[in-house]
Design an enzyme around this catalytic site. Structure first.
Site, PDB file in Angstrom:
ATOM      1  N   ASP A  79      32.642  42.540  33.167  1.00  6.75           N
ATOM      2  CA  ASP A  79      32.523  42.077  34.550  1.00  6.75           C
ATOM      3  C   ASP A  79      32.858  43.230  35.505  1.00  6.75           C
ATOM      4  O   ASP A  79      33.899  43.880  35.348  1.00  6.75           O
ATOM      5  CB  ASP A  79      33.544  40.929  34.713  1.00  6.75           C
ATOM      6  CG  ASP A  79      33.348  40.130  35.972  1.00  6.75           C
ATOM      7  OD1 ASP A  79      32.208  40.080  36.472  1.00  6.75           O
ATOM      8  OD2 ASP A  79      34.339  39.526  36.442  1.00  6.75           O
ATOM      9  N   HIS A 175      35.100  36.446  46.184  1.00  6.56           N
ATOM     10  CA  HIS A 175      36.100  36.413  45.113  1.00  6.56           C
ATOM     11  C   HIS A 175      37.446  35.883  45.612  1.00  6.56           C
ATOM     12  O   HIS A 175      37.781  36.037  46.778  1.00  6.56           O
ATOM     13  CB  HIS A 175      36.303  37.824  44.541  1.00  6.56           C
ATOM     14  CG  HIS A 175      35.104  38.341  43.807  1.00  6.56           C
ATOM     15  ND1 HIS A 175      34.319  39.357  44.272  1.00  6.56           N
ATOM     16  CD2 HIS A 175      34.566  37.955  42.625  1.00  6.56           C
ATOM     17  CE1 HIS A 175      33.344  39.591  43.414  1.00  6.56           C
ATOM     18  NE2 HIS A 175      33.464  38.758  42.405  1.00  6.56           N
TER      19      HIS A 175
HETATM   20  P1  13P Z   1      36.198  33.681  41.551  1.00  7.07           P
HETATM   21  O1  13P Z   1      37.259  34.518  42.180  1.00  7.07           O
HETATM   22  O2  13P Z   1      35.573  32.754  42.557  1.00  7.07           O
HETATM   23  O3  13P Z   1      36.678  32.926  40.370  1.00  7.07           O
HETATM   24  O4  13P Z   1      35.026  34.660  41.064  1.00  7.07           O
HETATM   25  C1  13P Z   1      35.154  35.362  39.865  1.00  7.07           C
HETATM   26  C2  13P Z   1      34.068  36.354  39.667  1.00  7.07           C
HETATM   27  O5  13P Z   1      33.115  36.458  40.407  1.00  7.07           O
HETATM   28  C3  13P Z   1      34.179  37.234  38.505  1.00  7.07           C
HETATM   29  O6  13P Z   1      33.201  38.228  38.506  1.00  7.07           O
HETATM   30  O1  G3H Z   2      35.631  39.065  39.937  1.00  5.26           O
HETATM   31  C1  G3H Z   2      36.124  38.964  38.844  1.00  5.26           C
HETATM   32  C2  G3H Z   2      37.500  38.732  38.478  1.00  5.26           C
HETATM   33  O2  G3H Z   2      38.127  37.822  39.295  1.00  5.26           O
HETATM   34  C3  G3H Z   2      38.193  40.014  38.239  1.00  5.26           C
HETATM   35  O3  G3H Z   2      39.547  39.932  38.372  1.00  5.26           O
HETATM   36  O4  G3H Z   2      39.742  42.398  38.152  1.00  5.26           O
HETATM   37  O5  G3H Z   2      41.750  40.963  38.639  1.00  5.26           O
HETATM   38  O6  G3H Z   2      40.683  40.930  36.393  1.00  5.26           O
HETATM   39  P1  G3H Z   2      40.494  41.156  37.853  1.00  5.26           P
HETATM   40 ZN    ZN Z   3      32.650  38.914  40.492  1.00  8.42          ZN
END
Ligand code: 13P
Ligand code: G3H
Ligand code: ZN
Length: 305
Positions: A79, A175
């Site tokens: 991600d 986010h």
């Molecule tokens: P949220 O913060 O809405 O859960 O989004 C997570 C996200 O987009 C991870 O890539």
């Molecule tokens: O967008 C994605 C997640 O919320 C990433 O969160 O980078 O704190 O693990 P993190």
């Molecule tokens: Zn994201």
């Protein structure tokens, strides 16, 4: 073979979505996996750069291996990879897909970086997600001060020049746990324009946690302090799945809220408890309940494995 591409195509045809659910420890991964197994739902288990660093590559892969062994319709995804190096690392480790997030770069530089990642990934049979437009909110390494919606006139060129397999679009999601100050809306007009430019192309919504009042209250009732937390209304997400080509819906915040609320409850109501399995296990079950609910009510992916 029922690989990730198979399920993306199936989701496009049948109008359901793959939940892309973030994990950063054994309990969160097991919570997600159990829900998907119970409901025979394909899904994506996502690891951010921060989570990869937190768990370490070996533990990340061992956890993913266990999840996929028990539930073969789960797929491991990077991600918000911010560099070619981290995407290459994930590809070489054996991830099913990676996101290269060049959304903070110029259009030209985003294309160049995304294309470089896609060329390498595709040689190894790994799928790639790119992002056009910026999704506001704060995550590790991803900060966008305000929302920059995706420019639909650039979507086709971006996809053609980069060769991405999925496109993350910015239509008003963000986010974290504080998504709106005003009205809770999404720009379906922009989504429609993107779909005109890119018919039948898999689209992704980030920042799609619903931040249910009950989850926030659970935390606040047991000593937490989350003020004015607010998320994306379920019905807007369902519309994106049923009426549009959104086949991947990302959620991390909701899982964090569910785990934290339950752990707080157990530690508060049972002050003599000091076996981590008791509070982490309860948190894990709460994630399973939450993900089951999303599978049934938002992703519409029950029995699609
Ligand atoms: P949220 O913060 O809405 O859960 O989004 C997570 C996200 O987009 C991870 O890539
Ligand atoms: O967008 C994605 C997640 O919320 C990433 O969160 O980078 O704190 O693990 P993190
Ligand atoms: Zn994201």
């Amino acid at each position: 073979m029922k690989n990730l591409k198979f399920y993306i195509d199936k989701a496009l045809k049948q109008h359901f979505a793959l939940g892309a659910l973030n994990f950063s420890n054994m309990e969160s991964s097991q919570g997600i996996m159990q829900a998907c197994k119970n409901l025979k739902s394909p899904a994506i288990i996502s690891v951010s750069e921060g989570a990869l660093e937190y768990m370490g590559a070996e533990f990340t892969m061992a956890i993913a291996y266990a999840c996929k062994k028990i539930c073969p319709y789960l797929f491991l995804h990077l991600d918000h990879g911010k560099s070619y190096t981290v995407c290459k690392q994930a590809i070489d480790l054996g991830f099913d897909s990676v996101m290269i997030d060049g959304s903070s770069l110029s259009f030209k530089d985003n294309i160049a970086l995304t294309k470089k990642v896609a060329c390498y990934a595709h040689k190894k049979g790994v799928l790639v997600e790119g992002e056009l437009g910026q999704i506001k909110g704060i995550e590790d390494n991803v900060v966008a001060a305000e929302n920059h919606f995706t420019d639909p006139t650039k979507a086709k060129e971006f996809v053609e020049k980069t060769g991405v397999d999925m496109l993350a679009v910015a239509i008003g999601t963000s986010h974290g746990a504080y998504k709106y100050q005003g009205k809770q809306t999404l720009r379906f007009d922009i989504l429609k324009e993107i779909e005109k430019q890119l018919p039948d192309f898999p689209l992704v919504l980030h920042g799609a946690s619903s931040v249910a009042k009950t989850l926030v209250e659970q935390i606040n009732n047991y000593g937490g302090k989350l003020e004015n937390a607010i998320g994306i209304p379920t019905k807007l997400l369902v519309k994106a799945v049923k009426e549009h080509n959104v086949i991947k819906i990302n959620s991390d915040t909701d899982l964090r809220l569910a785990m934290t609320g339950k752990v707080r409850e157990v530690l508060t109501t049972k002050p003599s408890e000091f076996d981590p399995r008791k509070f982490l296990g309860s948190g894990r079950n709460e994630i399973t309940k939450l993900v089951e609910n999303k599978i049934k009510k938002i992703f519409l992916s029950e029995n699609k494995a």
